[in-house]
Structures are given as C-alpha cells and as structure tokens.
Design an enzyme around this catalytic site. Structure first.
Site, mmCIF file in Angstrom:
data_model
loop_
_atom_site.group_PDB
_atom_site.id
_atom_site.type_symbol
_atom_site.label_atom_id
_atom_site.label_comp_id
_atom_site.label_asym_id
_atom_site.label_seq_id
_atom_site.Cartn_x
_atom_site.Cartn_y
_atom_site.Cartn_z
ATOM 1 N N GLU A 1 -10.659 0.022 -1.498
ATOM 2 C CA GLU A 1 -10.579 1.225 -0.683
ATOM 3 C C GLU A 1 -11.328 2.398 -1.310
ATOM 4 O O GLU A 1 -11.291 2.610 -2.528
ATOM 5 C CB GLU A 1 -9.119 1.630 -0.461
ATOM 6 N N CYS B 1 -4.577 -2.767 3.306
ATOM 7 C CA CYS B 1 -5.312 -1.666 3.943
ATOM 8 C C CYS B 1 -5.279 -1.927 5.449
ATOM 9 O O CYS B 1 -5.914 -2.882 5.934
ATOM 10 C CB CYS B 1 -6.748 -1.607 3.432
ATOM 11 N N GLY B 2 -4.531 -1.101 6.169
ATOM 12 C CA GLY B 2 -4.361 -1.327 7.601
ATOM 13 C C GLY B 2 -5.640 -1.162 8.392
ATOM 14 O O GLY B 2 -5.999 -2.018 9.205
ATOM 15 N N ASN C 1 -12.590 6.046 9.715
ATOM 16 C CA ASN C 1 -13.126 5.993 8.355
ATOM 17 C C ASN C 1 -14.108 4.820 8.282
ATOM 18 O O ASN C 1 -14.014 3.865 9.049
ATOM 19 C CB ASN C 1 -12.009 5.864 7.309
ATOM 20 N N ASN D 1 0.892 -1.162 0.000
ATOM 21 C CA ASN D 1 0.000 0.000 0.000
ATOM 22 C C ASN D 1 0.935 1.218 0.000
ATOM 23 O O ASN D 1 1.609 1.479 0.994
ATOM 24 C CB ASN D 1 -0.874 -0.041 1.243
ATOM 25 N N GLY E 1 -8.548 -1.357 7.171
ATOM 26 C CA GLY E 1 -9.426 -2.425 6.696
ATOM 27 C C GLY E 1 -9.159 -3.738 7.385
ATOM 28 O O GLY E 1 -10.087 -4.513 7.685
ATOM 29 N N ASN F 1 -15.014 1.912 2.727
ATOM 30 C CA ASN F 1 -14.033 0.906 2.340
ATOM 31 C C ASN F 1 -14.716 -0.459 2.454
ATOM 32 O O ASN F 1 -15.351 -0.738 3.470
ATOM 33 C CB ASN F 1 -12.820 0.959 3.264
ATOM 34 N N CYS G 1 -5.775 6.114 7.908
ATOM 35 C CA CYS G 1 -5.096 5.126 7.072
ATOM 36 C C CYS G 1 -4.086 4.403 7.942
ATOM 37 O O CYS G 1 -3.086 4.985 8.365
ATOM 38 C CB CYS G 1 -4.395 5.788 5.883
ATOM 39 N N GLY G 2 -4.333 3.126 8.209
ATOM 40 C CA GLY G 2 -3.470 2.371 9.110
ATOM 41 C C GLY G 2 -2.076 2.142 8.556
ATOM 42 O O GLY G 2 -1.068 2.321 9.259
ATOM 43 N N ASN G 3 -1.968 1.751 7.280
ATOM 44 C CA ASN G 3 -0.649 1.562 6.682
ATOM 45 C C ASN G 3 0.091 2.885 6.585
ATOM 46 O O ASN G 3 1.304 2.956 6.779
ATOM 47 C CB ASN G 3 -0.785 0.935 5.289
ATOM 48 N N HIS H 1 -16.123 1.448 7.241
ATOM 49 C CA HIS H 1 -15.799 0.142 6.660
ATOM 50 C C HIS H 1 -17.023 -0.765 6.646
ATOM 51 O O HIS H 1 -17.807 -0.784 7.610
ATOM 52 C CB HIS H 1 -14.707 -0.558 7.470
ATOM 53 N N ASN I 1 -6.450 10.728 -0.972
ATOM 54 C CA ASN I 1 -6.551 9.610 -1.897
ATOM 55 C C ASN I 1 -6.010 9.998 -3.272
ATOM 56 O O ASN I 1 -5.815 11.176 -3.582
ATOM 57 C CB ASN I 1 -8.005 9.156 -2.038
#
Length: 276
Positions: free
Chosen positions: A210, A219-220, A159, A13, A222, A192, A75-77, A161, A66
C-alpha cells in the site's frame, strides 16, 4: 492534548479511529506518525478522522491518513470500520450511510450478519485520471524495472492501483517490486501495488503493497482493483472471493460503467486515550 480513540481492523488492516464530529481535531504530520508508531504509539496502518458533512445529503465525511502522515482519498477496509464506528458510537441509527472522503462519495450498508457492504463507485481507467503517465488507455501496460518487463493493469477507485498477475503469490517480490513501483515516476501520485494469483474464475489470492504504508494484511480498495483488472483482462467473473493474508472479501462488479461492491467484516479491538 488528550486524544480519545478506537482501535479497529478490517481483516488485519488496522486503524485508529477518532471522533471529530463534536469537536474539530487537527493533527500534525508528527502527531499522525506518533499515533501510528507500533513501538511508541498506538500502532496502525491508517488513521481515520470522522467529521460532520457540510452537505445535508451526506451523513458524514472522514479523512484518511497513512502511517507516514500523508492524506489519501480512499480506503475500502477503513470504510467498513467507519460504518461500524458511527453506528456503535450512536452517531447514527441508519443501516445505509452516505459518506464522503477527500476523493469520493460512498454508500455503506451494514448487513443483518454485521458485515458491511461498501459501494466504492465506478472504477476509472483513463490514465490521466488514475493518474498514470501513459498515452492511451490499455487493458495491460508494461514497465521496465532492472532489465525486467513488468505487465500490469491500472485503475483508480478514489486512489491509484496497479495490479500484477503472478503464478505463485508466496514467491512474489511484494516488498522489493512493490516499493519501487509505488514510487515510480509513471505514477505522479504514487500507487498501491497489488500482486494477484488466480485460483479460478471466481477466486483469487492477493497481497498488496500500500502507498504510504507498505504491505498490509488486507487492502479493500486493492481487492476491488484486482477483481476489476482481472475481469477487464478476461480472467475473472463476478462475484469474486479475494483471499488476503488477513482474511477474505467478496467483490462484485458487473462491468464498465458499473460500481464496485465490496463486502466484509469490521472489528473493534479496544478503546483508549493517548497524550500527544
């Protein structure tokens, strides 16, 4: 305008990371799209703009854009890449970093093995806070698409999901169903869409479509959402290994009211400059 950047990725990612701690950086939608373009620009899933925080209790803030130019809150990653970036650039010597985004506060820990653990906070299930157009909170919701009933769990980690349980991940309609659900009117801020195959109580495989980016290699947030929904539905026990197309993450969650902890790698690919 000459823009200096660092290209990074978390399990594939990928991100363009920009240091705006010393000088403000304002990018238009067109410039963001130009940066993210994989043929004529640098190429990335998202752009991270690192800024100073106005709150003395917070070390940094950063903005997340984005590839389509839209701004998102989590955004985790990207959080793992952010942590490595600020330390590698000597913007901080801390191993525990407090950071704010558009929608959340996070604590990031750089571990001795160079992995990064991200405290993404407490998951939110109330439909009006996801946001999701539903009358009441449920463990599983249903949605009719093209005459087919889709069952999914929903949660926000800064965010929105939706997570769908599938039998065979390689046959899941990630592109088609993901695109339809991302933009469905039931998600006022889009969503997401995760497709999860359960291997055992502590092991899943996952693909994520995403919001604003399409399917990515990882997707972290996610991965965290999938584990939280899986535990809520009684399918999983913490900790859970999540295998994504780009690699694996470890997700821990002790249940209702507790924060989600994600641990994984972050990698610097190259540095450069681009004329916008």
């Amino acid at each position: 305008m000459m823009l200096e950047f660092t290209k990074m990725h978390g399990l594939g990612n990928d991100f363009v990371v920009i240091d705006a701690t010393r000088k403000p950086v304002q990018l238009s939608d067109g410039q963001l799209k130009a940066i993210a373009d994989r043929h004529f620009g640098i190429g990335c899933d998202q752009i991270l703009v690192v800024e100073q925080s106005s709150n003395p209790a917070i070390d940094f803030r950063y903005r997340i854009f984005n590839a389509d130019g839209s701004e998102v809150g989590q955004c985790g990653n990207g959080a793992r890449c952010f942590a490595r970036f600020v330390q590698d650039k000597q913007l901080t010597d801390k191993n525990i970093i407090r950071v704010e985004t558009q929608s959340s506060l996070m604590t990031l820990t750089i571990n001795p093995d160079d992995t990064v653990s991200v405290n993404l906070g407490v998951p939110v299930f109330e439909p009006n806070q996801v946001p999701l157009l539903a009358e009441s909170r449920k463990t599983s919701y249903t949605l009719s698409i093209d005459g087919q009933t889709i069952s999914y769990g929903a949660v926000s980690l800064g965010n929105p999901h939706a997570v769908i349980l599938v039998d065979k991940l390689d046959l899941a309609p990630v592109q088609s169903l993901g695109a339809v659900m991302e933009n469905h009117q039931i998600f006022p801020e889009r969503a997401n869409i995760g497709f999860m195959q359960i291997i055992d109580l502590q092991h899943i495989q996952l693909r994520v479509f995403e919001r604003g980016a399409g399917e990515t290699l990882a997707c972290g947030s996610g991965a965290c959402a999938a584990v939280v929904v899986g535990i809520e539905q009684g399918h999983l026990d913490s900790p859970v290994t999540v295998d994504l197309p780009g690699g694996s993450l470890t997700i821990e969650w002790q249940g209702e009211g507790q924060p989600v902890i994600m641990t994984g790698t972050a990698t610097t690919v190259f540095e450069g400059s681009m004329t916008l």
